[in-house]
Design an enzyme around this catalytic site. Structure first.
Site, short mmCIF file in Angstrom:
data_model
loop_
_atom_site.label_atom_id
_atom_site.label_comp_id
_atom_site.label_asym_id
_atom_site.label_seq_id
_atom_site.Cartn_x
_atom_site.Cartn_y
_atom_site.Cartn_z
N HIS A 33 44.01 51.43 36.61
CA HIS A 33 44.03 50.51 37.75
C HIS A 33 45.47 50.08 37.99
CE1 HIS A 33 42.28 47.54 40.52
NE2 HIS A 33 43.20 46.69 40.05
N MET A 37 51.77 44.79 44.57
CA MET A 37 51.93 43.47 45.21
C MET A 37 53.26 43.40 45.93
SD MET A 37 50.76 41.16 41.99
CE MET A 37 49.27 41.48 41.07
N HIS A 66 45.15 49.50 43.84
CA HIS A 66 44.72 48.27 44.51
C HIS A 66 45.92 47.68 45.25
CE1 HIS A 66 43.28 43.82 43.68
NE2 HIS A 66 43.31 44.11 44.97
N MET A 68 47.76 45.04 47.27
CA MET A 68 47.80 43.64 47.70
C MET A 68 49.04 43.49 48.56
SD MET A 68 46.58 42.10 44.05
CE MET A 68 46.85 43.68 43.28
N MET A 137 37.19 40.45 43.98
CA MET A 137 38.19 39.75 43.17
C MET A 137 37.51 38.56 42.48
SD MET A 137 41.11 41.26 43.31
CE MET A 137 41.82 40.02 42.20
N GLY A 197 42.91 43.72 32.45
CA GLY A 197 44.34 43.81 32.16
C GLY A 197 44.68 43.14 30.85
N SER A 198 44.83 41.81 30.89
CA SER A 198 45.25 41.06 29.70
C SER A 198 44.31 41.27 28.54
CB SER A 198 45.30 39.57 30.01
OG SER A 198 45.89 39.36 31.25
C1 DX5 Z 1 45.21 40.51 40.00
C2 DX5 Z 1 45.06 41.99 39.82
C3 DX5 Z 1 44.29 42.39 38.63
C4 DX5 Z 1 44.93 41.97 37.34
C5 DX5 Z 1 43.83 41.74 36.36
O1 DX5 Z 1 45.75 40.25 41.23
O2 DX5 Z 1 44.38 42.56 40.94
O3 DX5 Z 1 44.01 43.78 38.60
O4 DX5 Z 1 45.83 42.91 36.83
O5 DX5 Z 1 44.36 41.20 35.23
P1 DX5 Z 1 43.50 40.35 34.20
O6 DX5 Z 1 42.44 41.28 33.67
O7 DX5 Z 1 44.50 39.94 33.19
O8 DX5 Z 1 42.88 39.20 34.95
ZN ZN Z 2 43.70 44.75 40.75
#
Ligand code: DX5
Ligand code: ZN
Length: 216
Positions: A33, A37, A66, A68, A137, A197-198
């Protein structure tokens, strides 16, 4: 079918990007993923085309991109050329969303739409049959490491019902604050794909964390 797991590279160690890409390759993860941004649509800047190129050189799995960014139409071809397999744009960033979706597909990619937490799934009713993926989201976009918004479960259920009633065939993906505590309930509500992610990259053993999510 088991849930699709898409580790978010935003939380990887950019100083060891190749190492972390190989980790994802060799794990039970299904997709990469990639969060793009622009500092305008969201209050953060992540990474751009050269970094995606570098990831693409190592990644052996689907690139789930993705966006943004405002006015994503300007970059559809660019993301195709850099190796995106799935390209997701934000509902809130597209004035002519139907056109944008057709353009992504015409460029040979799967087309997704992302919805911010305040955007109702019902707004997609006229577009359901055109979509390959809907990304809900579960945090406000812009940053990793935020807390999960509980209202997400109901949105998934509502969207799943819309999919059943329309005969559409898109993947329901959840993004933001996903962990092993909320994953089972997300899957039970109808999620097909989970971005994490985290929870993955900040864990002691990311490979094992990915496997645990996969087995939720
Ligand atoms: C946030 C991103 C997510 C982000 C998720 O704007 O779209 O993909 O990386 O990260 P975690 O899992 O740490 O919330
Ligand atoms: Zn994302």
């Amino acid at each position: 079918m088991s849930v699709i797991i898409a580790p978010s590279i935003l939380a990887a160690d950019f100083g060891n990007l190749q190492r972390d890409c190989k980790l994802v390759n060799n794990s039970k993860a299904d997709w990469f993923h990639l969060d793009i941004m622009d500092g305008v649509f969201v209050p953060n800047i992540s990474y751009g085309i050269p970094v995606i190129s570098a990831i693409k050189k190592t990644a052996t799995k689907t690139l789930d991109v993705h966006l943004m960014i405002v006015d994503p139409d300007r970059y559809i071809e660019t993301f195709k050329n850099v190796g995106a397999d799935i390209l997701t744009v934000h509902y809130e960033a597209c004035t002519h969303l139907h056109r944008t979706i057709q353009s992504i597909k015409a460029n040979g990619m799967k087309a997704g739409v992302a919805l911010n937490p305040h955007t109702s799934v019902s707004l997609l009713s006229d577009l359901l049959l055109d979509l390959d993926l809907v990304l809900i989201m579960s945090v406000n976009p812009g940053f990793g490491g935020q807390s999960f918004i509980e209202n997400t479960y109901q949105k998934i259920k509502d969207l799943k019902k819309m999919r059943e009633e329309s005969g559409a065939d898109f993947i329901i993906e959840i993004d933001g604050g996903v962990n092993s505590t909320n994953a089972p309930k997300l899957i039970e509500s109808g999620a097909d794909a989970l971005v994490a992610g985290s929870f993955v990259f900040k864990s002691e053993n990311p490979t094992k964390t990915i496997e645990d999510l996969k087995n939720c």
